[in-house]
Scaffold this active site. Structure first.
Site, PDB file in Angstrom:
ATOM      1  N   LYS A  61       0.834  -1.216   0.000  1.00  0.00           N
ATOM      2  CA  LYS A  61       0.000   0.000   0.000  1.00  0.00           C
ATOM      3  C   LYS A  61       0.864   1.260   0.000  1.00  0.00           C
ATOM      4  O   LYS A  61       0.500   2.269  -0.592  1.00  0.00           O
ATOM      5  CB  LYS A  61      -0.943   0.010   1.209  1.00  0.00           C
ATOM      6  CG  LYS A  61      -2.052  -1.016   1.101  1.00  0.00           C
ATOM      7  CD  LYS A  61      -3.428  -0.382   1.219  1.00  0.00           C
ATOM      8  CE  LYS A  61      -4.511  -1.343   0.785  1.00  0.00           C
ATOM      9  NZ  LYS A  61      -5.555  -1.563   1.762  1.00  0.00           N
ATOM     10  N   LYS A 110      -2.979 -11.510  -6.727  1.00  0.00           N
ATOM     11  CA  LYS A 110      -4.307 -11.807  -6.179  1.00  0.00           C
ATOM     12  C   LYS A 110      -5.362 -10.847  -6.739  1.00  0.00           C
ATOM     13  O   LYS A 110      -5.045  -9.701  -7.101  1.00  0.00           O
ATOM     14  CB  LYS A 110      -4.293 -11.754  -4.653  1.00  0.00           C
ATOM     15  CG  LYS A 110      -4.077 -10.378  -4.092  1.00  0.00           C
ATOM     16  CD  LYS A 110      -4.433 -10.270  -2.617  1.00  0.00           C
ATOM     17  CE  LYS A 110      -4.303  -8.814  -2.222  1.00  0.00           C
ATOM     18  NZ  LYS A 110      -4.756  -8.367  -0.984  1.00  0.00           N
ATOM     19  N   LYS A 145      -9.433  -5.283  -5.079  1.00  0.00           N
ATOM     20  CA  LYS A 145     -10.323  -4.151  -5.306  1.00  0.00           C
ATOM     21  C   LYS A 145      -9.576  -2.969  -5.891  1.00  0.00           C
ATOM     22  O   LYS A 145     -10.142  -2.127  -6.566  1.00  0.00           O
ATOM     23  CB  LYS A 145     -10.896  -3.651  -3.963  1.00  0.00           C
ATOM     24  CG  LYS A 145     -11.675  -4.645  -3.185  1.00  0.00           C
ATOM     25  CD  LYS A 145     -12.220  -3.986  -1.912  1.00  0.00           C
ATOM     26  CE  LYS A 145     -11.991  -4.886  -0.717  1.00  0.00           C
ATOM     27  NZ  LYS A 145     -12.681  -4.510   0.490  1.00  0.00           N
TER      28      LYS A 145
HETATM   29  P1  TYM Z   1     -10.245  -6.827   2.949  1.00  0.00           P
HETATM   30  O1  TYM Z   1     -11.388  -5.896   3.098  1.00  0.00           O
HETATM   31  O2  TYM Z   1      -9.117  -6.449   2.058  1.00  0.00           O
HETATM   32  O3  TYM Z   1     -10.767  -8.248   2.432  1.00  0.00           O
HETATM   33  C1  TYM Z   1     -11.848  -8.917   3.043  1.00  0.00           C
HETATM   34  C2  TYM Z   1     -11.583 -10.421   3.093  1.00  0.00           C
HETATM   35  O4  TYM Z   1     -11.398 -10.923   1.759  1.00  0.00           O
HETATM   36  C3  TYM Z   1     -10.188 -11.672   1.693  1.00  0.00           C
HETATM   37  N1  TYM Z   1      -9.625 -11.502   0.345  1.00  0.00           N
HETATM   38  C4  TYM Z   1      -9.368 -12.521  -0.482  1.00  0.00           C
HETATM   39  N2  TYM Z   1      -9.524 -13.846  -0.350  1.00  0.00           N
HETATM   40  C5  TYM Z   1      -9.172 -14.619  -1.405  1.00  0.00           C
HETATM   41  N3  TYM Z   1      -8.690 -14.131  -2.561  1.00  0.00           N
HETATM   42  C6  TYM Z   1      -8.501 -12.802  -2.742  1.00  0.00           C
HETATM   43  N4  TYM Z   1      -8.026 -12.334  -3.876  1.00  0.00           N
HETATM   44  C7  TYM Z   1      -8.850 -11.927  -1.672  1.00  0.00           C
HETATM   45  N5  TYM Z   1      -8.806 -10.581  -1.500  1.00  0.00           N
HETATM   46  C8  TYM Z   1      -9.285 -10.350  -0.265  1.00  0.00           C
HETATM   47  C9  TYM Z   1      -9.291 -11.060   2.770  1.00  0.00           C
HETATM   48  O5  TYM Z   1      -8.283 -11.951   3.155  1.00  0.00           O
HETATM   49  C10 TYM Z   1     -10.301 -10.771   3.854  1.00  0.00           C
HETATM   50  O6  TYM Z   1     -10.531 -11.935   4.629  1.00  0.00           O
HETATM   51  N6  TYM Z   1      -7.618  -6.195   7.143  1.00  0.00           N
HETATM   52  C11 TYM Z   1      -8.777  -6.844   6.589  1.00  0.00           C
HETATM   53  C12 TYM Z   1     -10.068  -6.437   7.261  1.00  0.00           C
HETATM   54  C13 TYM Z   1     -10.079  -6.569   8.738  1.00  0.00           C
HETATM   55  C14 TYM Z   1     -10.245  -7.779   9.458  1.00  0.00           C
HETATM   56  C15 TYM Z   1     -10.219  -7.398  10.829  1.00  0.00           C
HETATM   57  C16 TYM Z   1     -10.400  -9.103   9.076  1.00  0.00           C
HETATM   58  C17 TYM Z   1      -9.958  -5.556   9.637  1.00  0.00           C
HETATM   59  N7  TYM Z   1     -10.057  -6.058  10.908  1.00  0.00           N
HETATM   60  C18 TYM Z   1     -10.348  -8.364  11.847  1.00  0.00           C
HETATM   61  C19 TYM Z   1     -10.502 -10.069  10.100  1.00  0.00           C
HETATM   62  C20 TYM Z   1     -10.483  -9.690  11.457  1.00  0.00           C
HETATM   63  C21 TYM Z   1      -8.862  -6.473   5.111  1.00  0.00           C
HETATM   64  O7  TYM Z   1      -8.317  -5.498   4.669  1.00  0.00           O
HETATM   65  O8  TYM Z   1      -9.692  -7.255   4.388  1.00  0.00           O
END
Ligand code: TYM
Length: 325
Positions: A111, A193, A196
């Protein structure tokens, strides 16, 4: 019952990777666990968000949870900033997190490269806030995609460090990462991967994509050399497409390979496009039938439940570190 906590950032459209890597697993977990699913809006602020769009995205993520089958009768659904204890615990954990360990976080490094003009402190301490989210609720399991494993490991380290300094306080959480779908790759580049924030929208299928657009994205997806529809290390693009097919259609990869044996990539992509479109139509119908007022009511009730748990934990933390006189 074991406690489960997870969340998604309201930064943009949720895509098939978010669903297959994380939310799909929540649905199974909510039947026999004590689940809390959060819209992590404070995390989204680490990258500049237009206020009116952020507001809409917060609501959309909550609606997405509901439309995909997260059940507010079984699980707590709430918005992170509605429970101020997240920010409070994050500050306390900041004081035991080391800058060296945060510098090693791959998401921070990525990032920081993407947003050179805005490498803010929030972006740096983002994993500490995530640890606070998890530890505040005595979480046993954190169902996430592969990319979040490093962050859950930091939450574990911080829990252990705090417990060592101040006595047993936090449950040490486990990442729950499925074997399939934990890392859905970009359709335009299967070496990265699905994301978004990808430069091209041909990288991902958003759950709110127009179905015609989604179809086009599948038909244009990068494939491997050769023509055989087969998964394997030598075929990363096909492995990714077959994984998406298999999880959305709930069919084993072997069965899909057999169905398309000798038929080539074009036919397979048409089949995959149909599976994706069926899924999106079903999702979008449900999504569009949920009224904003209904979501807000669910989020208010969820925040009240979450707050009760969070207040108890933060009280305990404050006592342990000598803040309550
Ligand atoms: P975020 O919002 O980027 O993504 C949400 C969830 O989607 C999963 N993910 C994927 N899984 C498989 N293939 C992909 N290409 C892919 N892209 C995203 C992420 O692993 C995630 O599970 N930091 C976290 C949000 C968060 C969180 C938490 C999660 C904040 N606090 C506490 C668990 C517990 C995030 O940015 O996810």
């Amino acid at each position: 019952m074991p406690r489960i906590f997870s969340g998604v950032q309201p930064t943009n459209n949720i895509h098939v990777g978010n669903y297959l890597g994380a939310i799909r697993n929540w649905l199974e977990l909510q039947t026999s666990n004590d689940c809390i699913f959060c819209v992590v809006d404070l995390h989204a602020l680490t990258v500049y968000q237009k206020p009116e769009i952020l507001r809409q995205n917060i609501l959309n993520v909550a609606k997405t949870y509901l439309a995909l089958g997260v059940d507010p009768k079984k699980s707590i659904i709430f918005v992170q900033s509605d429970v101020k204890e997240h920010a409070e615990l994050a500050w306390i954990l900041n004081t035991i997190a080391k800058t060296g360990e945060l510098e090693r976080m791959t998401q921070f490094k990525d990032k920081a490269k993407q947003h050179k003009e805005n490498i803010n402190l929030g972006l740096f301490s983002y994993p500490v806030l995530m640890a606070a989210d998890i530890l505040l609720y005595d979480t046993d399991g954190v169902p996430v995609g592969e990319d979040q494993k490093q962050h859950v490991e930091l939450a574990r380290d911080l829990a252990l460090r705090f417990n060592h300094l101040y006595g047993e306080t936090f449950v040490v959480p486990q990442p729950l990462i499925n074997r399939n779908g934990a890392r859905v790759m970009g359709l335009d580049d299967p070496s990265k991967k699905m994301s978004k924030s990808a430069a091209s929208s041909f990288n991902y299928i958003a759950l709110l994509d127009d179905v015609k657009v989604a179809e086009k994205k599948i038909m244009r997806a990068v494939t491997d050399s050769g023509s055989e529809v087969k998964a394997g290390i030598e075929k990363p693009a096909l492995t990714n497409l077959l994984t998406i097919y298999s999880l959305l259609a709930d069919r084993p990869i072997k069965e899909i390979e057999a169905e398309y044996s000798g038929r080539g990539y074009g036919d397979f992509k048409k089949g995959l496009a149909k599976v994706v479109v069926d899924f999106l139509v079903d999702f979008q119908t449900k999504f569009n039938n949920i009224a904003d007022a209904e979501v807000k009511k669910i989020l208010d009730a969820g925040a009240a439940q979450a707050r009760k748990l969070a207040i108890g934990k933060i009280q305990e933390v404050k006592e342990k570190i000598g803040l309550l006189i």
